[in-house]
Design an enzyme around this catalytic site. Sequence first.
Site, short mmCIF file in Angstrom:
data_model
loop_
_atom_site.label_atom_id
_atom_site.label_comp_id
_atom_site.label_asym_id
_atom_site.label_seq_id
_atom_site.Cartn_x
_atom_site.Cartn_y
_atom_site.Cartn_z
N TYR A 158 8.40 16.02 -0.01
CA TYR A 158 8.65 15.17 1.17
C TYR A 158 9.64 15.84 2.11
O TYR A 158 9.42 15.92 3.32
CB TYR A 158 9.17 13.81 0.68
N ILE A 191 15.95 2.88 5.90
CA ILE A 191 15.55 1.74 6.74
C ILE A 191 14.87 0.72 5.83
O ILE A 191 13.98 1.07 5.04
CB ILE A 191 14.56 2.19 7.84
N1 NAD Z 1 11.72 3.45 5.44
C1 NAD Z 1 12.58 4.44 5.44
O1 NAD Z 1 13.71 4.32 4.95
C2 NAD Z 1 12.20 5.77 6.06
C3 NAD Z 1 13.18 6.76 6.12
C4 NAD Z 1 12.84 7.99 6.69
C5 NAD Z 1 11.56 8.20 7.19
N2 NAD Z 1 10.63 7.20 7.11
C6 NAD Z 1 9.28 7.51 7.63
O2 NAD Z 1 8.82 6.43 8.43
C7 NAD Z 1 7.39 6.37 8.35
C8 NAD Z 1 6.91 5.00 7.94
O3 NAD Z 1 7.67 4.53 6.92
P1 NAD Z 1 7.80 2.97 6.62
O4 NAD Z 1 8.98 2.84 5.72
O5 NAD Z 1 7.75 2.18 7.88
O6 NAD Z 1 6.48 2.75 5.73
P2 NAD Z 1 5.61 1.47 5.35
O7 NAD Z 1 5.13 1.67 3.97
O8 NAD Z 1 6.32 0.19 5.67
O9 NAD Z 1 4.37 1.60 6.33
C9 NAD Z 1 3.52 2.67 6.23
C10 NAD Z 1 2.17 2.28 6.83
O10 NAD Z 1 1.36 3.45 6.84
C11 NAD Z 1 0.06 3.10 6.39
N3 NAD Z 1 -0.59 4.28 5.83
C12 NAD Z 1 -0.34 4.89 4.64
N4 NAD Z 1 -1.16 5.95 4.48
C13 NAD Z 1 -1.93 6.02 5.59
C14 NAD Z 1 -2.97 6.89 6.01
N5 NAD Z 1 -3.39 7.91 5.26
N6 NAD Z 1 -3.53 6.67 7.22
C15 NAD Z 1 -3.12 5.65 7.99
N7 NAD Z 1 -2.16 4.78 7.64
C16 NAD Z 1 -1.56 4.97 6.46
C17 NAD Z 1 0.27 1.99 5.38
O11 NAD Z 1 -0.90 1.20 5.21
C18 NAD Z 1 1.44 1.23 6.02
O12 NAD Z 1 0.96 0.19 6.86
C19 NAD Z 1 6.97 7.48 7.38
O13 NAD Z 1 6.67 8.65 8.10
C20 NAD Z 1 8.23 7.68 6.55
O14 NAD Z 1 8.28 8.96 5.96
C21 NAD Z 1 10.91 6.00 6.55
#
Ligand code: NAD
Length: 264
Positions: A158, A191
């Site tokens: 990751y 987050i």
């Molecule tokens: N939540 C955190 O703390 C955090 C921290 C750093 C980075 N991020 C990044 O933020 C982004 C989203 O994270 P989040 O926490 O909001 O996630 P989340 O799990 O709440 O939402 C992710 C969404 O992506 C969709 N998804 C998964 N695989 C998919 C695919 N192959 N095609 C299309 N849609 C797909 C899922 O159905 C879901 O609705 C990611 O890139 C993650 O790496 C999150």
Amino acid sequence: MNRLENKVAVITGGASGIGRAAAAMMAAEGAAVMIGDLDQDKAAQAAAEITEAGGRAVGRAVNAMEEESLHGLVESAVEEFGSLHIMCNHVGGSNPRKDLDLLRMDMAEFDRTMALNVRSTVVGSRAALPHIIAAGGGSIINTASVAGISGDFLQAAYGTAKAAVIRLTQYIATQYGEQYVRCNAIAPGAIMTPALRDNLSEDVIESIRGHNSLPFIGAPEDIAAAMVFLASDESRYITGQLLTVDGGMSSHSAIADGRRSMLS
Ligand SMILES: NC(=O)c1ccc[n+]([C@@H]2O[C@H](COP(=O)([O-])OP(=O)(O)OC[C@H]3O[C@@H](n4cnc5c(N)ncnc54)[C@H](O)[C@@H]3O)[C@@H](O)[C@H]2O)c1
């Protein structure tokens, strides 16, 4: 209000967490939003909520791991709303039960993680660029992570993938700036989203909170606000940058905690 008036945006992974908040906030600022997500029902639901609130949005199924599917999402946004100005390559993540340290990492998970985070950003940008250029310019926003700016004991795939997203952002900014395409990345810290809650125990979340400079864990809206800024003309002179939104987690050195105890 209206900071994104007359703009069209596509958000991948826009049915949950940060992406959902960004879709809602961009629509509230006047953008027409195409929400793409693997979960079609949730994408439709997110779009319906925006429409009920008076905004413009459509939710569609997309698999960001598949080239044709991503191109289809972008094309459908242009068909539906007439043009494209904002592309949010937001899908990402890895399975922390398989993405461990280097020796114990599952190599299939490594490949999947590179495809989900890096390849999807490459393909999403390739699909969007001709339309953004045709519209006279716009903004590509890539979701990275603080995991992409320093090492950790877990999730080597990751972190490596998110580091690649950060560098890719600079390449896109360099190669298409002349056509008024800006490209920036956001590095969220912890987050509070379904992904965070599913992957980390309460203890780990609490320990992360203790490493933030600010005494709380961020909400999806904290990242969404940064995305709106980077999408809007307010950031028209900003490109190729990484905006870290992490409550100060990465603002201090690794020895700061030990030194704090020297104060007492
Ligand atoms: N939540 C955190 O703390 C955090 C921290 C750093 C980075 N991020 C990044 O933020 C982004 C989203 O994270 P989040 O926490 O909001 O996630 P989340 O799990 O709440 O939402 C992710 C969404 O992506 C969709 N998804 C998964 N695989 C998919 C695919 N192959 N095609 C299309 N849609 C797909 C899922 O159905 C879901 O609705 C990611 O890139 C993650 O790496 C999150």
